[in-house]
Write an enzyme that holds these catalytic residues in place. Sequence first.
Site, PDB file in Angstrom:
ATOM      1  CG  HIS A  65      37.148  50.161  40.571  1.00 32.13           C
ATOM      2  ND1 HIS A  65      36.844  49.567  38.589  1.00 32.13           N
ATOM      3  CD2 HIS A  65      36.090  49.798  40.893  1.00 32.13           C
ATOM      4  CE1 HIS A  65      35.862  49.568  38.215  1.00 32.13           C
ATOM      5  NE2 HIS A  65      35.101  49.487  40.154  1.00 32.13           N
ATOM      6  CG  ASP A  67      42.205  47.463  40.121  1.00 30.88           C
ATOM      7  OD1 ASP A  67      41.936  48.264  40.539  1.00 30.88           O
ATOM      8  OD2 ASP A  67      43.085  47.420  38.986  1.00 30.88           O
ATOM      9  CG  HIS A  68      43.336  51.721  38.935  1.00 30.63           C
ATOM     10  ND1 HIS A  68      44.182  52.044  37.379  1.00 30.63           N
ATOM     11  CD2 HIS A  68      42.867  50.811  39.168  1.00 30.63           C
ATOM     12  CE1 HIS A  68      44.026  51.253  37.282  1.00 30.63           C
ATOM     13  NE2 HIS A  68      42.874  50.373  37.677  1.00 30.63           N
ATOM     14  CG  HIS A 141      36.387  50.674  33.539  1.00 32.68           C
ATOM     15  ND1 HIS A 141      36.498  49.866  33.413  1.00 32.68           N
ATOM     16  CD2 HIS A 141      37.016  51.519  35.310  1.00 32.68           C
ATOM     17  CE1 HIS A 141      36.887  49.286  34.401  1.00 32.68           C
ATOM     18  NE2 HIS A 141      36.910  49.744  35.608  1.00 32.68           N
ATOM     19  CG  ASP A 212      40.737  49.824  34.770  1.00 32.81           C
ATOM     20  OD1 ASP A 212      42.426  50.357  34.226  1.00 32.81           O
ATOM     21  OD2 ASP A 212      41.297  49.598  35.546  1.00 32.81           O
ATOM     22  CG  HIS A 270      44.512  47.205  33.693  1.00 31.59           C
ATOM     23  ND1 HIS A 270      44.148  46.038  33.756  1.00 31.59           N
ATOM     24  CD2 HIS A 270      44.571  47.660  35.433  1.00 31.59           C
ATOM     25  CE1 HIS A 270      42.991  46.208  34.532  1.00 31.59           C
ATOM     26  NE2 HIS A 270      43.216  47.478  35.398  1.00 31.59           N
TER      27      HIS A 270
END
EC number: 3.1.26.11
Length: 307
Positions: A65, A67-68, A141, A212, A270
């Site tokens: 993802h 944001d990572h 996830h 996550d 997070h």
Amino acid sequence: MEFVFLGTGAGVPSKGRNVSAIALQLLEERGQTWLFDCGEATQHQILHTSVRPRRIEKIFITHLHGDHIFGLPGLLGSRSFQGGTTPLTVYGPKGIKQFIEVALSVSTTHVKYPLEVVEITEEGTVFEDNEFYVETKRLSHGIECFGYRIVEKDIQGALLVDKLLEMGVKPGPIFKRLKDGEVVELEDGTILNGNEFIGPPQKGRIITILGDTRYCEASRELAQDADVLVHEATFAAEDEQQAYDYFHSTSKQAASIALQANAKRLILTHISSRYQGDTYKELLKEARELFSNTEIATDLKSFPVEK
């Protein structure tokens, strides 16, 4: 050993929190830094810390993802521009190699140090040397996501110098030979077994860093007996159903994992941007009701990991 949290937010940057990135400083242990995830602006966050890109030896990506991972190409390029020459290895799910290669190629970014990308296709040990090994398991996830268990191998006990001195053994090269476990004969014919003059080993530390995830058994297994568990806490307990629907966890679920796994310490990260100002402290309160030794990370905060 020390954590430096470079980004502690969830999904998108907010005024108070950047997106995911954690530096594990291993300066005393190996003179290097390991990075876990690399959201956008990670290299800018690094400028406000003692982390040095040239010292980054390994980058472990939990999942793909944005944001990572969106900060990864820039950091890899800047490490080269700043004179980094030592090898760097990136670990992550299938697709991470293509992402890096395309980003560097399209931007004509030339990396001048050895760069290896290891795509994780199976659970198990992804790295091991004389000091550490790293294990991984799949989490729960929306896309393939891994958690990492970093195990420091037990450290050899100290040489029992006082015991040797009491026996009349003088300091010198013989001390090193004994510490190496050799059998040594003294001038008077006395035989010394080095293993009998070594103190008990110092147990290595265990660090668990999860990506996550929903509440799941793999999280507990990775966190078993950990000295520190870093767990996401995107939502408060009242939003447990929403956490499940979006493949995330609540702070209370993170605390439950820490408790079940017999972890010593829990650090929450997070955090959703809905928790602005001091409202995030409610997440901390909920977690501490179940697991008292809980802390919540904020951007640029450091957490030493004692031996």
